[in-house]
Scaffold this motif. Sequence first.
Motif, mmCIF file in Angstrom:
data_model
loop_
_atom_site.group_PDB
_atom_site.id
_atom_site.type_symbol
_atom_site.label_atom_id
_atom_site.label_comp_id
_atom_site.label_asym_id
_atom_site.label_seq_id
_atom_site.Cartn_x
_atom_site.Cartn_y
_atom_site.Cartn_z
ATOM 1 N N MET A 9 11.123 -8.225 21.753
ATOM 2 C CA MET A 9 10.761 -9.242 22.441
ATOM 3 C C MET A 9 10.393 -8.957 23.078
ATOM 4 O O MET A 9 9.366 -10.096 23.945
ATOM 5 C CB MET A 9 11.386 -10.637 22.140
ATOM 6 C CG MET A 9 11.914 -10.281 20.604
ATOM 7 S SD MET A 9 13.054 -12.028 19.719
ATOM 8 C CE MET A 9 12.042 -13.591 20.613
ATOM 9 N N ALA A 10 10.801 -8.490 24.220
ATOM 10 C CA ALA A 10 10.601 -8.246 25.708
ATOM 11 C C ALA A 10 9.034 -7.251 26.071
ATOM 12 O O ALA A 10 8.772 -7.651 26.958
ATOM 13 C CB ALA A 10 11.238 -7.923 27.209
ATOM 14 N N ASN A 26 3.622 -2.259 18.097
ATOM 15 C CA ASN A 26 3.927 -2.563 16.620
ATOM 16 C C ASN A 26 4.747 -3.852 16.709
ATOM 17 O O ASN A 26 6.052 -3.477 15.834
ATOM 18 C CB ASN A 26 4.423 -0.943 16.037
ATOM 19 C CG ASN A 26 5.281 -0.298 16.158
ATOM 20 O OD1 ASN A 26 5.557 -0.228 17.665
ATOM 21 N ND2 ASN A 26 5.052 -0.123 15.960
ATOM 22 N N VAL A 27 5.154 -4.624 17.746
ATOM 23 C CA VAL A 27 6.199 -5.720 17.582
ATOM 24 C C VAL A 27 6.091 -6.829 16.746
ATOM 25 O O VAL A 27 4.705 -7.058 16.849
ATOM 26 C CB VAL A 27 7.103 -6.230 18.739
ATOM 27 C CG1 VAL A 27 8.136 -7.010 18.437
ATOM 28 C CG2 VAL A 27 6.914 -4.679 19.319
ATOM 29 N N ASN A 28 7.060 -7.047 15.336
ATOM 30 C CA ASN A 28 6.505 -8.419 14.687
ATOM 31 C C ASN A 28 7.810 -9.412 15.358
ATOM 32 O O ASN A 28 8.771 -9.292 15.131
ATOM 33 C CB ASN A 28 6.415 -7.847 12.968
ATOM 34 C CG ASN A 28 6.000 -9.426 12.203
ATOM 35 O OD1 ASN A 28 6.020 -10.755 12.876
ATOM 36 N ND2 ASN A 28 5.850 -9.127 11.357
ATOM 37 N N PRO A 46 2.364 1.377 12.369
ATOM 38 C CA PRO A 46 0.350 1.801 12.917
ATOM 39 C C PRO A 46 0.759 0.767 13.768
ATOM 40 O O PRO A 46 1.401 -0.854 14.183
ATOM 41 C CB PRO A 46 -0.436 1.298 12.268
ATOM 42 C CG PRO A 46 -0.403 0.284 11.464
ATOM 43 C CD PRO A 46 1.354 0.714 10.820
ATOM 44 N N LEU A 47 0.242 1.748 15.508
ATOM 45 C CA LEU A 47 0.214 -0.032 16.817
ATOM 46 C C LEU A 47 -0.809 -0.891 17.016
ATOM 47 O O LEU A 47 -1.860 -0.784 15.542
ATOM 48 C CB LEU A 47 0.147 0.774 17.988
ATOM 49 C CG LEU A 47 0.653 2.189 18.215
ATOM 50 C CD1 LEU A 47 0.739 2.685 19.366
ATOM 51 C CD2 LEU A 47 2.232 0.865 18.884
ATOM 52 N N ASP A 107 -0.135 7.373 23.225
ATOM 53 C CA ASP A 107 2.036 7.596 23.687
ATOM 54 C C ASP A 107 2.340 6.479 24.542
ATOM 55 O O ASP A 107 3.658 6.984 24.423
ATOM 56 C CB ASP A 107 1.407 9.206 24.257
ATOM 57 C CG ASP A 107 0.717 10.260 23.179
ATOM 58 O OD1 ASP A 107 0.632 10.191 22.227
ATOM 59 O OD2 ASP A 107 -0.457 11.161 23.501
ATOM 60 N N GLN A 108 2.098 5.768 25.608
ATOM 61 C CA GLN A 108 2.292 5.037 26.276
ATOM 62 C C GLN A 108 2.842 4.362 26.105
ATOM 63 O O GLN A 108 3.614 3.198 26.642
ATOM 64 C CB GLN A 108 1.836 5.308 27.898
ATOM 65 C CG GLN A 108 1.078 6.510 27.922
ATOM 66 C CD GLN A 108 0.223 6.007 29.752
ATOM 67 O OE1 GLN A 108 -0.325 5.187 30.115
ATOM 68 N NE2 GLN A 108 -0.222 7.559 30.680
ATOM 69 N N THR A 109 2.013 3.693 24.587
ATOM 70 C CA THR A 109 2.608 2.227 24.487
ATOM 71 C C THR A 109 3.875 1.999 23.624
ATOM 72 O O THR A 109 4.820 2.837 23.333
ATOM 73 C CB THR A 109 1.252 1.548 23.017
ATOM 74 O OG1 THR A 109 -0.467 1.801 23.536
ATOM 75 C CG2 THR A 109 1.868 0.511 22.372
ATOM 76 N N TYR A 110 4.687 1.252 23.977
ATOM 77 C CA TYR A 110 6.273 0.676 23.527
ATOM 78 C C TYR A 110 5.926 0.764 21.898
ATOM 79 O O TYR A 110 4.561 0.077 21.180
ATOM 80 C CB TYR A 110 6.429 -0.500 23.738
ATOM 81 C CG TYR A 110 7.701 -1.422 23.384
ATOM 82 C CD1 TYR A 110 8.985 -0.315 24.318
ATOM 83 C CD2 TYR A 110 8.302 -2.247 22.406
ATOM 84 C CE1 TYR A 110 10.030 -1.016 23.656
ATOM 85 C CE2 TYR A 110 9.637 -2.215 22.106
ATOM 86 C CZ TYR A 110 10.547 -1.302 22.698
ATOM 87 O OH TYR A 110 11.684 -1.951 22.124
#
Length: 125
Positions: free
Chosen positions: A15-16, A85-87, A63-64, A26-29
């Motif tokens: 969530m943070a 890709n956080v819901n 997927p991002l 490559d750098q995406t959380y």
Amino acid sequence: MSAQQVRLNTTASNMANANSVSSSIDQTYRARHPVFATALDHAQQGQAGAKVQVLGIVESDAPLNVEYAPHHPLSDEKGYIYKPNVNIMEEMANMISASRSYETNVQVADAAKQLVSRTLMMGQR
């Protein structure tokens, strides 16, 4: 209880980082999720209340979120930014579930402690 604490921590981390932005894939959380397993040695011996252990934490392969934002300072040469890709709704449900499980475990531990205390008091009379 420790398994639910790991679950709460990974949910809080997801969530943070939900609104973080990156200029490359490559750098995406990526969302993280704990992997649980029942401690089979206790379950196979017929003991009630088999323990749960954390096998590890894995990154989601969903997927991002790619967004076209050519004026964003972090956009790549094609004008895209990448979001995790956080819901958020799923994470909120996980947080509520883990919190309630943790609370239930605390209540069970307190009840067991009270029962032991009352049993010891009976022996004193």
